[in-house]
Design an enzyme around this catalytic site. Structure first.
Site, PDB file in Angstrom:
ATOM      1  CE  LYS A   1      -8.124  40.479  -4.461  1.00 41.07           C
ATOM      2  NZ  LYS A   1      -9.309  41.346  -4.383  1.00 41.07           N
TER       3      LYS A   1
ATOM      4  NE  ARG B   1      -0.917  56.458   3.552  1.00 40.34           N
ATOM      5  CZ  ARG B   1      -1.815  55.693   2.969  1.00 40.34           C
ATOM      6  NH1 ARG B   1      -2.900  55.329   3.621  1.00 40.34           N
ATOM      7  NH2 ARG B   1      -1.635  55.295   1.723  1.00 40.34           N
TER       8      ARG B   1
ATOM      9  N   GLY C   1      -2.065  53.200  -4.412  1.00 40.73           N
ATOM     10  CA  GLY C   1      -2.862  53.352  -5.635  1.00 40.73           C
ATOM     11  C   GLY C   1      -2.500  54.630  -6.375  1.00 40.73           C
TER      12      GLY C   1
ATOM     13  N   GLY D   1       1.230  50.540   0.511  1.00 39.90           N
ATOM     14  CA  GLY D   1       1.127  50.513   1.965  1.00 39.90           C
ATOM     15  C   GLY D   1       1.914  49.371   2.580  1.00 39.90           C
TER      16      GLY D   1
HETATM   17  P1  ADP Z   1       1.030  47.066  -1.316  1.00 38.66           P
HETATM   18  O1  ADP Z   1       0.153  47.433  -0.134  1.00 38.66           O
HETATM   19  O2  ADP Z   1       2.465  47.305  -1.042  1.00 38.66           O
HETATM   20  O3  ADP Z   1       0.536  47.678  -2.600  1.00 38.66           O
HETATM   21  P2  ADP Z   1      -0.462  44.643  -1.741  1.00 38.66           P
HETATM   22  O4  ADP Z   1      -1.536  45.177  -0.855  1.00 38.66           O
HETATM   23  O5  ADP Z   1      -0.742  44.485  -3.170  1.00 38.66           O
HETATM   24  O6  ADP Z   1       0.885  45.488  -1.523  1.00 38.66           O
HETATM   25  O7  ADP Z   1      -0.026  43.205  -1.236  1.00 38.66           O
HETATM   26  C1  ADP Z   1       0.367  42.954   0.078  1.00 38.66           C
HETATM   27  C2  ADP Z   1      -0.157  41.637   0.559  1.00 38.66           C
HETATM   28  O8  ADP Z   1       0.162  40.601  -0.335  1.00 38.66           O
HETATM   29  C3  ADP Z   1       0.445  41.262   1.892  1.00 38.66           C
HETATM   30  O9  ADP Z   1      -0.580  41.163   2.862  1.00 38.66           O
HETATM   31  C4  ADP Z   1       1.095  39.902   1.638  1.00 38.66           C
HETATM   32  O10 ADP Z   1       0.924  39.004   2.684  1.00 38.66           O
HETATM   33  C5  ADP Z   1       0.356  39.414   0.405  1.00 38.66           C
HETATM   34  N1  ADP Z   1       1.135  38.424  -0.327  1.00 38.66           N
HETATM   35  C6  ADP Z   1       2.327  38.580  -0.902  1.00 38.66           C
HETATM   36  N2  ADP Z   1       2.757  37.431  -1.458  1.00 38.66           N
HETATM   37  C7  ADP Z   1       1.803  36.500  -1.215  1.00 38.66           C
HETATM   38  C8  ADP Z   1       1.662  35.107  -1.509  1.00 38.66           C
HETATM   39  N3  ADP Z   1       2.595  34.469  -2.204  1.00 38.66           N
HETATM   40  N4  ADP Z   1       0.532  34.490  -1.100  1.00 38.66           N
HETATM   41  C9  ADP Z   1      -0.406  35.151  -0.434  1.00 38.66           C
HETATM   42  N5  ADP Z   1      -0.331  36.459  -0.098  1.00 38.66           N
HETATM   43  C10 ADP Z   1       0.762  37.133  -0.479  1.00 38.66           C
HETATM   44 MG    MG Z   2      -1.785  46.760   0.499  1.00 34.90          MG
END
Ligand code: ADP
Ligand code: MG
Length: 403
Positions: A203, A42, A379, A356
């Site tokens: 989530k 960033r 987001g 992120g």
């Molecule tokens: P982004 O930042 O790309 O939008 P998120 O913040 O939604 O992604 O998700 C990232 C997190 O999800 C990471 O810290 C990763 O470790 C966690 N994650 C992915 N798959 C799993 C899993 N099967 N169990 C627990 N945590 C997970």
């Molecule tokens: Mg994230």
């Protein structure tokens, strides 16, 4: 009908900035580790706009939020490390004010000469920022004569620095914001088909609304990450000790049924990489997704699932990816994420990564340069793609104009 995103939005190039003081709302909300910037995406993404302004004889006041401060002056969320990183990348020194838009910021801003840069302390040290407080917006606006919004990652929030200031100063979209709106706007309004969304991450609840809207637009949805476990439950499978959101199972089931009824292909994992505990050194095992052991949790999608997503990605017209396929921070559970990243990197489809953690994963694999676009906003990119108006963009459309 959605309006093309950049319609009516003033651009940086429209501003005559020579000899003027410009307030730039950047998104310098970077991860820190041991008091240093851990991922500078960033910061480097903010450089073109700052360089544009400085090389044209403007003086620049930069502002950003960082993390979630506990109180005004919270040292853990000071922008000090960001000021240092920014100075190293930009060239000229970057002064840091002691406050956000108080006495120190005012004095320093007033003394700025063309070509000089001042960074304000963390916007969120001021409680008025997230409340969209007009009083804070006025104090920020008083620091400069012109406003540039380059904070794509924050423009889905109606915060004081985002939606308040452009009502008080002549504002324009910075180069980063412009590029994000162009690329993501294209994906929103006329994606090349088949349009594939790959969603993973932590989530479902974060992303449920987005999912619903995205499913009206995409041809294929591939699901991975922790999110996939909730989909598994919704499909009537068991998930052992995997992380799930029980209260979302019904919504997910409804969503998937509706999507399939419209002809959207919804891909759930066929196999999973599981472990007995949530630990980086846990022993990975591959199991069938419909035979999940009770005492295991899923930490990545399995190799067959990853290969299937890779195939879909290879024949796609456009791919949007948000959320790692597993706990990609840990080497034993990063294979699914890597396979998807590599498939995107070598696909002829138009490829966009948003989020992120997803962006960080792609960068750590050295594949960011092979994507068509790595968005700086998680987001914000999701809200944009789901067709929502972004408050920051709306505010620029109706910005104060200089005669
Ligand atoms: P982004 O930042 O790309 O939008 P998120 O913040 O939604 O992604 O998700 C990232 C997190 O999800 C990471 O810290 C990763 O470790 C966690 N994650 C992915 N798959 C799993 C899993 N099967 N169990 C627990 N945590 C997970
Ligand atoms: Mg994230």
């Amino acid at each position: 009908m959605t309006v093309p995103l950049l319609d009516g939005v003033p651009r940086l190039g429209d501003l005559d900035v020579a000899g003027r003081r410009v307030l730039v709302r950047a998104d310098l909300n970077v991860p820190l580790r041991d008091g240093e910037v851990a991922d500078e995406l960033r910061v480097s993404a903010s450089l073109p706009t700052l360089e544009h302004l400085l090389s044209r004889g403007a003086s620049v006041v930069v502002c950003s939020h960082l993390g979630r401060p506990s109180e005004f002056g919270d040292p853990a969320t000071s922008l000090r490390p960001v000021a240092d990183r920014l100075a190293a990348l930009l060239g000229p020194p970057v002064a840091l004010s002691a406050d956000v838009a108080g006495e120190d910021a005012r004095a320093r801003a007033a003394a700025l000469q063309p070509g000089e840069v001042l960074l304000l302390e963390n916007l969120r040290w001021e409680p008025g920022e997230t409340k969209g407080d007009p009083e804070l917006a006025a104090r920020l606006a008083a620091l400069a004569e012109l406003y540039v919004d380059d904070a794509f990652g924050a423009c889905h929030r109606a915060h004081a620095s985002i939606s308040g200031v452009p009502g008080l100063l002549h504002g324009a979209a910075g180069l980063l914001l412009e590029r994000e709106l162009e690329v993501l706007g294209g994906l929103r309004d006329e994606p090349a088909r088949p349009y594939v969304a790959v969603l993973g991450g932590a989530k479902v609840s974060d992303k449920l609304i987005v999912l619903e809207r995205l499913l009206e637009r995409v041809d294929v949805l591939a699901v991975g990450g922790a999110m996939a476990s909730t989909f598994q439950l919704a499909a009537g499978r068991t998930v052992g000790r995997s992380r799930v959101e029980e209260d979302r199972v019904e919504s997910v089931a409804t969503l998937v049924a509706a999507a399939r009824a419209r002809g959207v292909e919804v891909l759930l994992p066929d196999d999973l990489v599981v472990a007995a505990e949530f630990a980086s050194d846990a022993t990975p095992e591959v199991v069938e997704a419909d035979a999940m052991p009770e005492d295991r949790m899923s930490l990545d999608i399995g190799p067959r699932s990853a290969a299937r997503i890779a195939e879909v990605v290879a024949r796609a017209g456009a791919v949007f990816w948000n959320g790692p396929m597993g706990v990609s921070e840990w080497a034993s559970f990063a294979a699914g994420t890597r396979t998807v990243a590599e498939a995107m990197a070598s696909s002829s489809a138009f490829t966009v990564v948003g989020g992120g953690d997803s962006a960080a994963a792609v960068r750590s694999m050295g594949l960011d340069g092979a994507m068509d676009h790595v968005s700086t906003g998680g987001g914000a990119s999701l809200e944009l793609l789901e067709g929502r108006e972004l408050p920051g963009v709306e505010a620029l459309r109706t910005t104060q104009r200089e005669s």
